[in-house]
Design a protein around this motif. Sequence first.
Motif, mmCIF file in Angstrom:
data_model
loop_
_atom_site.group_PDB
_atom_site.id
_atom_site.type_symbol
_atom_site.label_atom_id
_atom_site.label_comp_id
_atom_site.label_asym_id
_atom_site.label_seq_id
_atom_site.Cartn_x
_atom_site.Cartn_y
_atom_site.Cartn_z
ATOM 1 N N PRO A 1 -1.115 -16.127 1.102
ATOM 2 C CA PRO A 1 -2.197 -15.347 1.721
ATOM 3 C C PRO A 1 -2.062 -13.883 1.299
ATOM 4 O O PRO A 1 -0.945 -13.397 1.058
ATOM 5 N N PRO A 2 -3.163 -13.168 1.219
ATOM 6 C CA PRO A 2 -3.121 -11.792 0.686
ATOM 7 C C PRO A 2 -2.102 -10.890 1.373
ATOM 8 O O PRO A 2 -1.382 -10.145 0.698
ATOM 9 N N LEU A 3 -2.008 -10.930 2.704
ATOM 10 C CA LEU A 3 -1.072 -10.043 3.389
ATOM 11 C C LEU A 3 0.379 -10.463 3.143
ATOM 12 O O LEU A 3 1.272 -9.615 3.049
ATOM 13 N N HIS A 4 0.629 -11.757 3.015
ATOM 14 C CA HIS A 4 1.979 -12.220 2.680
ATOM 15 C C HIS A 4 2.344 -11.765 1.267
ATOM 16 O O HIS A 4 3.478 -11.338 1.013
ATOM 17 N N ALA A 5 1.386 -11.883 0.351
ATOM 18 C CA ALA A 5 1.632 -11.446 -1.023
ATOM 19 C C ALA A 5 1.917 -9.949 -1.067
ATOM 20 O O ALA A 5 2.805 -9.483 -1.799
ATOM 21 N N GLU A 6 1.183 -9.187 -0.259
ATOM 22 C CA GLU A 6 1.425 -7.739 -0.207
ATOM 23 C C GLU A 6 2.826 -7.445 0.317
ATOM 24 O O GLU A 6 3.532 -6.561 -0.192
ATOM 25 N N ALA A 7 3.256 -8.208 1.345
ATOM 26 C CA ALA A 7 4.588 -8.014 1.906
ATOM 27 C C ALA A 7 5.664 -8.326 0.876
ATOM 28 O O ALA A 7 6.634 -7.563 0.719
ATOM 29 N N PHE A 8 5.523 -9.438 0.135
ATOM 30 C CA PHE A 8 6.507 -9.792 -0.883
ATOM 31 C C PHE A 8 6.577 -8.733 -1.977
ATOM 32 O O PHE A 8 7.667 -8.355 -2.432
ATOM 33 N N GLU A 9 5.433 -8.258 -2.389
ATOM 34 C CA GLU A 9 5.405 -7.219 -3.421
ATOM 35 C C GLU A 9 6.120 -5.964 -2.935
ATOM 36 O O GLU A 9 6.880 -5.325 -3.682
ATOM 37 N N ALA A 10 5.898 -5.605 -1.669
ATOM 38 C CA ALA A 10 6.544 -4.417 -1.112
ATOM 39 C C ALA A 10 8.058 -4.610 -1.006
ATOM 40 O O ALA A 10 8.834 -3.687 -1.282
ATOM 41 N N ILE A 11 8.487 -5.807 -0.611
ATOM 42 C CA ILE A 11 9.925 -6.070 -0.493
ATOM 43 C C ILE A 11 10.589 -5.942 -1.861
ATOM 44 O O ILE A 11 11.664 -5.355 -2.007
ATOM 45 N N GLU A 12 9.955 -6.508 -2.883
ATOM 46 C CA GLU A 12 10.523 -6.428 -4.244
ATOM 47 C C GLU A 12 10.633 -4.987 -4.709
ATOM 48 O O GLU A 12 11.539 -4.641 -5.467
ATOM 49 N N ALA A 13 9.721 -4.128 -4.227
ATOM 50 C CA ALA A 13 9.748 -2.716 -4.602
ATOM 51 C C ALA A 13 10.662 -1.901 -3.693
ATOM 52 O O ALA A 13 10.824 -0.696 -3.892
ATOM 53 N N GLY A 14 11.256 -2.556 -2.678
ATOM 54 C CA GLY A 14 12.108 -1.837 -1.735
ATOM 55 C C GLY A 14 11.335 -1.019 -0.729
ATOM 56 O O GLY A 14 11.914 -0.178 -0.025
ATOM 57 N N ASP A 15 10.029 -1.260 -0.620
ATOM 58 C CA ASP A 15 9.184 -0.509 0.312
ATOM 59 C C ASP A 15 9.058 -1.313 1.599
ATOM 60 O O ASP A 15 8.035 -1.970 1.864
ATOM 61 N N TYR A 16 10.103 -1.270 2.423
ATOM 62 C CA TYR A 16 10.132 -2.086 3.629
ATOM 63 C C TYR A 16 9.074 -1.678 4.661
ATOM 64 O O TYR A 16 8.492 -2.566 5.300
ATOM 65 N N PRO A 17 8.795 -0.394 4.864
ATOM 66 C CA PRO A 17 7.725 -0.045 5.823
ATOM 67 C C PRO A 17 6.378 -0.675 5.459
ATOM 68 O O PRO A 17 5.653 -1.143 6.345
ATOM 69 N N ARG A 18 6.042 -0.713 4.174
ATOM 70 C CA ARG A 18 4.765 -1.331 3.785
ATOM 71 C C ARG A 18 4.811 -2.839 4.028
ATOM 72 O O ARG A 18 3.810 -3.438 4.442
ATOM 73 N N ALA A 19 5.958 -3.461 3.783
ATOM 74 C CA ALA A 19 6.083 -4.895 4.049
ATOM 75 C C ALA A 19 5.945 -5.174 5.548
ATOM 76 O O ALA A 19 5.289 -6.143 5.951
ATOM 77 N N ILE A 20 6.561 -4.321 6.364
ATOM 78 C CA ILE A 20 6.446 -4.490 7.821
ATOM 79 C C ILE A 20 4.985 -4.394 8.240
ATOM 80 O O ILE A 20 4.484 -5.213 9.030
ATOM 81 N N SER A 21 4.291 -3.408 7.708
ATOM 82 C CA SER A 21 2.876 -3.227 8.047
ATOM 83 C C SER A 21 2.051 -4.452 7.658
ATOM 84 O O SER A 21 1.188 -4.906 8.421
ATOM 85 N N ALA A 22 2.320 -5.016 6.479
ATOM 86 C CA ALA A 22 1.558 -6.183 6.021
ATOM 87 C C ALA A 22 1.804 -7.381 6.933
ATOM 88 O O ALA A 22 0.859 -8.099 7.309
ATOM 89 N N TYR A 23 3.071 -7.609 7.307
ATOM 90 C CA TYR A 23 3.365 -8.730 8.201
ATOM 91 C C TYR A 23 2.753 -8.507 9.585
ATOM 92 O O TYR A 23 2.277 -9.465 10.223
ATOM 93 N N GLU A 24 2.779 -7.282 10.069
ATOM 94 C CA GLU A 24 2.176 -6.999 11.372
ATOM 95 C C GLU A 24 0.673 -7.268 11.354
ATOM 96 O O GLU A 24 0.111 -7.800 12.325
#
Length: 310
Positions: free
Chosen positions: A175-198
């Motif tokens: 799903p788009p938000l899950h994909a965004e979270a994975f992309e953010a995690i790979e980039a080390g951008d945990y706040p963006r991943a948290i936002s996507a999962y929320e």
Amino acid sequence: MTDSGSGAALRGAVDLSSLRNRPAPAAPGEAPTAAPPVASLVMDVTDETFPQVLELSRTVPVVIDLWAEWCGPCKQLSPVLERVVTELAGRLVLAKVDVDANPQLAQAFRAQSIPMVVALVGGQPVPLFNGAVPEAQVREVFAQLLQLAAQNGVTGSVAVDADAAPEEPVEPPLPPLHAEAFEAIEAGDYPRAISAYEKALAENPRDAEARAGLGQVRLLDRVQGLDLQAARAAAAAAPTDVQAQFAVADLDLAGGHVEDAFGRILELFAQLPSEERAPVRERLLELFTLVGDADPRVLRARGQLASLLF
């Protein structure tokens, strides 16, 4: 790793006899039996399939990676192990053991903290290291392991049978938000991943994968940049400082010391007045979710929490 200059290195304290249902391993100096080709040099192993791994170790050293889904350092180490084993082109095999799904193996190897890496040579366990170590150290330890195996008559190798390799399943797109979270995690951008999962949970509160991902990435975000020794010193100096105790509990959980993390939070909960306990209980429940509600360590800690509440 224990002394590689002696066969005594293969006589460890770990007892695997209850997991064995194949013939005894070859004696040192005996020609190894021919191993059939394997589907992959990296394999998932269960309590039920482990006897085949013991048999394989008569021909080629088998590295055992004990890990769990919730363990951050495990996810850092596993790709390193897979890369180095693959480069060795059949001189080693990597067997991955999910300790939560395979309690018999976790108990047999006395996996008190993970990631834990051991080896099997001729069916005998050889301790290697604990924790996520640098790739250079992994290469050095594996070189020593190959020397030890040769000294004990385990000098074979295995080939990968392309025909036996299972076809990679076609995974549905995330799903788009899950994909965004994975992309953010790979980039080390945990706040963006948290936002996507929320956002994903706001759209679907029953999204179990988003809830699990959110808990894991929050833990990664909290421990990023923390120094374990400094955190322990701060917690020791202020036993009722909630944030100081939380920091050490997070580091313990990320390092696989689950019971230490639970015990620290429970002790903090017991020391605080009732009006200050709510955030501590919430953090403990969050850690329970990361480990898994069916885990016996979670069940024990839930019982302790209930006794403190009532």
